[in-house]
Design an enzyme around this catalytic site. Structure first.
Site, PDB file in Angstrom:
ATOM      1  N   GLY A 142       0.807  -1.221   0.000  1.00  0.00           N
ATOM      2  CA  GLY A 142       0.000   0.000   0.000  1.00  0.00           C
ATOM      3  C   GLY A 142       0.837   1.267   0.000  1.00  0.00           C
ATOM      4  NE  ARG A 145       8.469   6.104   0.310  1.00  0.00           N
ATOM      5  CZ  ARG A 145       9.766   6.085   0.076  1.00  0.00           C
ATOM      6  NH1 ARG A 145      10.571   6.815   0.812  1.00  0.00           N
ATOM      7  NH2 ARG A 145      10.269   5.332  -0.883  1.00  0.00           N
ATOM      8  CE  LYS A 166       8.273   7.624  -3.180  1.00  0.00           C
ATOM      9  NZ  LYS A 166       8.927   6.983  -4.355  1.00  0.00           N
ATOM     10  CG  ASP A 178      10.403   7.346   8.209  1.00  0.00           C
ATOM     11  OD1 ASP A 178       9.974   7.177   7.049  1.00  0.00           O
ATOM     12  OD2 ASP A 178      11.576   7.684   8.465  1.00  0.00           O
ATOM     13  N   GLY A 179       6.972   6.773   6.905  1.00  0.00           N
ATOM     14  CA  GLY A 179       6.106   7.573   6.045  1.00  0.00           C
ATOM     15  C   GLY A 179       6.803   8.744   5.380  1.00  0.00           C
ATOM     16  CG  ASP A 340       4.913  -3.374  -4.959  1.00  0.00           C
ATOM     17  OD1 ASP A 340       5.443  -4.463  -5.212  1.00  0.00           O
ATOM     18  OD2 ASP A 340       5.510  -2.432  -4.401  1.00  0.00           O
ATOM     19  CG  ASN A 341       7.385  -0.770  -7.662  1.00  0.00           C
ATOM     20  OD1 ASN A 341       6.617  -0.168  -6.917  1.00  0.00           O
ATOM     21  ND2 ASN A 341       8.601  -1.110  -7.295  1.00  0.00           N
TER      22      ASN A 341
END
Length: 632
Positions: A142, A145, A166, A178-179, A340-341
């Protein structure tokens, strides 16, 4: 072959020639994604998310949903480092809007278009998806970040984009991270997104780069944080289907597929009709298939009848085939092609350890963690197909259902034991056929692009073996620079190739500054090999352009429009990062962006011609084939 993208120009871009743009406030905005797809049940409304403490929106498992409402974390004392003028035009924003407080606040994550007092507007969200990473199932991933702010529509082109930040903070999909995003990787994504688009390679885009000076982010070391405001016609990826299939969520697989066809593409009738003959790179029906098939219609005969979901699968495969053909033709290596890419729109997506090749080395990967070379330049076409096979597994039930896909029992109760063998046979037949189509579309597009790069107008079957392959073999053996080869070839005068002495002299312009490299190569042998190829190339271009100087000038002009003088190589980006992060420079970002947006020019208006030539010149020997990590 790119005529069926949702606009007539690359990646939905516009030339901005007649439309002055609007303010950020007046830019049309929507939330189609969140209004049509299921939200996180723990925060089912914007208010539920907004009223929760920000720390409650951190990592956890999210099921039965395709997104979570989540607001960006505040950025303290942000500094806008750069914008892409091309991105501003393509979104539909007026020149100068980047100087306004609203723009700066928005791209730093400090402004949204949702009003908590009225609970009206558009609330930000993060997408839920999974993925196969290096060939293994990684579970829920998901937007860990990345946070989408809204969808915008260019008032002139009517192209809709999803605007996303982003590095905007933790979401339920951050896992152990940490996002945040660090400045170095943000600079790389900011530049390469726009560079790919300028090269006409389908790609997500970058609007702005913002420094978060108070955000110190720990990776291998403490680094400054940053936020990239980026946009795409869709951020959906194969991994979005992966997570639904892994969880047995067949209802949402169907719902998502329908959403993709109706809201990401231009509707079911925009999808390709069944091919009347086996896929072939030289067949016009493969290159430009018929369309306008009614959604309810099933085409073909048993066991390979195609319903609308099969047509959707084919279109996704076709678009990815076209994109990977561009990657191979321009030697762009993504470095981490997980599912996912891999975009459902065929866009270059999520830039980590990417690179353009320097010396032509098919086994090169820019990812220093890819010890098996899974994502090397050579393997990109086959890896994208491997990813598309995973998508075929997710859509297999819908594809295999054929004409029964809308029957109540199938929709509501699933596949009966009696129907299963027929469904499986049909799905396998179609997926195998799509594989053939993928290969044919890739080969047709790659051949078209390479023909342009070599300066050919007509199509000749022998080009691939006699000219393309031998040129690539020569580049590999002599360790020649891939993109420099084509740009320098563009400027070669055919009259200089009329005799052996001239051809050997011209051959020298393809060498590195230090001369001939490569194991066992001599200068004389290298000149002879290149000269032999140049003679065949001379004859071929004269077939298309004639023997006179005017034809040669037209050929050179055409080649320079497809063979870039500048690409953002790893060493240039590394220098840019050092100068911005450690040297405190700012102007240099705009200089590199100016060149990235206009890669085919001979010169730019950066104010530093010597620097321009250095960045376009021979790659310093110690900086060739650089590698980096996924850490960003």
């Amino acid at each position: 072959m790119t005529a069926h993208f949702s606009s007539t120009t690359p990646n939905g871009s516009s030339n901005g020639a007649t439309f002055a743009g609007v303010s950020l406030q007046d830019l049309p905005k929507s939330d189609t994604f969140t209004s049509k797809l299921p939200p996180d049940p723990e925060f089912p409304t914007p208010s539920a998310s907004h009223n929760a403490p920000r720390e409650d929106l951190g990592p956890r498992m999210v099921k039965g949903a395709l997104y979570t409402y989540v607001r960006p974390e505040e950025t303290v004392d942000p500094e806008l480092l750069g914008i892409s003028p091309a991105a501003m035009r393509d979104i539909g924003l007026q020149a100068g809007e980047e100087a306004t407080p609203d723009f700066k606040a928005l791209v730093a994550g400090n402004k949204t278009y949702w009003d908590p007092s009225t609970e009206k507007g558009i609330y930000p969200w993060a997408q839920c998806y999974g993925g196969y990473q290096f060939g293994s199932w990684a579970g829920q991933l998901g937007d860990g970040r990345a946070i989408s702010l809204f969808e915008s529509t260019n008032p002139s082109t009517q192209t809709r984009y999803e605007i996303q930040l982003k590095g905007a903070g933790k979401t339920p999909y951050s896992r152990f991270a940490d996002g945040k995003a660090v400045l170095r990787s943000s600079i790389r994504e900011f530049i390469v997104s726009e560079a790919l688009n300028a090269l006409h390679i389908p790609s997500t885009r970058a609007l702005s780069l913002t420094l978060a000076p108070k955000a110190k982010v720990r990776r291998e070391r403490m680094e400054p944080g940053a936020i990239v405001a980026r946009f795409a016609q869709s951020w959906l990826r194969i991994g979005t289907f992966d997570i639904l299939r892994a969880r047995g969520d067949r209802k949402n697989v169907r719902r998502l597929a329908t959403y993709v066809a109706e809201n990401v593409y231009s509707g079911w009738t925009s999808l390709p009709s069944i091919l009347p003959e086996p896929a072939s790179a030289t067949s016009s029906s493969t290159v430009n298939p018929a369309r306008d098939v009614p959604p309810e219609k099933t085409e073909g005969v048993s066991p390979g009848e195609e319903n609308r979901f099969a047509r959707l699968y084919r279109e996704i495969a076709r678009r990815n085939a076209i994109t990977v053909a561009y990657w191979q033709a321009y030697a762009f290596t993504n470095g981490v092609l997980n599912t996912d890419n891999t975009s459902l729109l065929g866009l270059s997506l999520d830039f980590g350890p990417f690179a353009f090749l320097d010396n032509f080395d098919p086994s090169y990967t820019p990812n220093h963690d890819d010890h098996a070379l899974r994502y090397s330049y050579r393997n990109q076409p086959s890896i994208i197909w491997w990813n598309l096979l995973r998508l075929g597994e997710s859509l297999g039930e819908l594809i295999g259902a054929g004409s029964r896909v809308d029957e109540d029992q199938f929709v509501n109760e699933g596949v009966t034991k009696a129907f299963a063998p027929e469904l499986i046979q049909r799905a396998e037949t179609i997926i195998e056929r799509v594989g053939d189509e993928y290969k044919a579309v890739f080969l047709a597009e790659y051949t078209r692009l390479m023909r342009q790069r070599f300066g050919f107008v007509s199509e000749k079957a022998k080009d691939f073996d006699e000219l393309f392959s031998e040129a690539l073999d020569t580049m590999e053996a002599l360790e020649l620079d891939f993109n420099h080869f084509f740009r320098r070839l563009s400027s070669v005068k055919v009259k200089d190739l009329e005799n052996e002495e001239g051809r050997k002299w011209v051959a020298g312009r393809f060498f590195h500054a230090e001369g001939v490299t490569g194991l066992g190569n001599s200068e004389e042998g290298a000149r002879e090999r290149i000269a032999k190829w140049l003679e065949r190339w001379r004859i071929r271009v004269q077939d298309d352009w004639g023997n006179d100087e005017e034809g040669d000038q037209k050929r050179e002009f055409g080649m320079k429009k497809v063979n870039p003088k500048f690409v953002p190589r790893s060493w240039v980006l590394d220098e840019l990062i050092q100068r911005v992060e450690h040297g405190g420079e700012r102007e240099v970002i705009g200089q590199v962006m100016e060149m990235a947006l206009n890669p085919f020019e001979d010169a730019w208006e950066t104010g530093d011609r010597k620097q321009e030539e250095r960045w376009c010149g021979d790659v310093p020997r110690g900086n060739r084939q650089m590698m980096c990590s996924c850490s960003s």
